[in-house]
Structure formats: structure tokens, C-alpha cells
Enzyme design. Sequence first.
Site, PDB file in Angstrom:
ATOM      1  CB  CYS A  46      -5.859  -5.181  -0.362  1.00 44.38           C
ATOM      2  SG  CYS A  46      -5.017  -4.047   0.759  1.00 44.38           S
ATOM      3  NE  ARG A 122      -1.884  -0.251  -0.988  1.00 42.18           N
ATOM      4  CZ  ARG A 122      -2.929  -1.018  -0.701  1.00 42.18           C
ATOM      5  NH1 ARG A 122      -2.831  -2.342  -0.836  1.00 42.18           N
ATOM      6  NH2 ARG A 122      -4.062  -0.484  -0.293  1.00 42.18           N
TER       7      ARG A 122
END
Length: 217
Positions: A46, A122
Amino acid sequence: MVVIGEKFPEVEVTTTHGKLKLPEHYIESGKWFVLFSHPGDFTPVCTTEFVAFQKRYDQFRELNTELIGLSIDQVFSHIKWVEWIKEKLDVDIEFPIIADDRGELAVKLGMISPYKGNNTVRAVFVVDATGTIRAIIYYPQEVGRNMDEIVRLVKALQTADKGYATPANWPNNDFLNEKVIVPPANNMDARKKRLEACKSGELEGYDWWFCYTDLKE
């Protein structure tokens, strides 16, 4: 769960930039936005994604498009993580991050997989200036996104609004290169005109249903 072509759900969210009403905030400013979720703050993949998004932020802005992140974390965690990225990686994250601490928006947008725990996958939602969802992409938690592809996707969608379609890997297609596709004729008269346009050089093409041209700005 929402799908392409629907309006983005009206919600008020808490972000690192304060409270925002979606999609109203961006509709009022006449902007597109890319909403993307990440599994959690202070995680390696991330972190690389946020840096990559920030480094392409100007490219998105040139496309009249804003970025907004989201995870099931509290806003304090987002703030500390953004501070860490600035301190350790010297990258200033300029776009807001939604603190969806109860996961309500994530559930509404289908960002949580029952096979991947309570964190989001995601996800990427591209929303135009009318608040319409134009594209949705889901990546698994263990695979980082390709930000250049997301920039390309926004460009392609905005090109579609000009009446064209884009070929595979546009603007680097194997044989059309950066040219765009003119939608196929849908009746006999249009078919005849399309063939005439190709013959005169107004368009290029392989057949009446496969015509292409340079993108006109």
C-alpha cells in the site's frame, strides 16, 4: 453493490482533508475522480502504491481528475501514515484518504471479499464529472496496481466521450499505434458512407466495420 453505468452512491465521508460529500464534491467542481481502496495503512504494498499515485497526481490533474483513497482505518491512522511517508520517503501525499472505519462504504462498493478477511481488496472506481461510475477494477491484496494503466484508463474513457473507441494497449497498439477506432456503422446507409469516407481518405480502415482515424483534439 454498484456496477458500471450507475451513479456513485451519495455518501458523506470523513477524510484526512475533512468531511466530503461524494460524489457531490466533485460534481460541483466539474471533476472526475478515481476512488481507490487499500487493505491497510502501514503496509508495504500500500505504501508503494500511494507513492506511485502521488508521483502521477499531476497527470491525473491534467485529465481533470482527482484522487481519493480509502481503507477501513481511522483517520488518525491515515494521518500518521501520511506523516511517515513524508518523513521516510520524502513524498507528500496531497490527495485525501477516506477513513471508512466501520467499512460501510467498502461494503456498499463491494470492496470486501469474504475470502480475504475484513480488509478491502485493491479496488479502483473511475467516476466522471456527472457522478457516473465509468470503470471498476479489482486487484487482490497481494498484487500492487499499475498506476500508468489507471492513467491510461481515464484517458481512454475521456476519449470515448468524444465518440471514439480505443484499441488494445492504446496508445501503443500493435498496428494502429495511437489511432482511435470509429464505432462501426449500424445501418446500410451508414455502411455506404463509411466505405466512401475510407476511399476518400477521410478515414482509414480495413472494412466498413473496422475504421480508424487520428484523435482530433
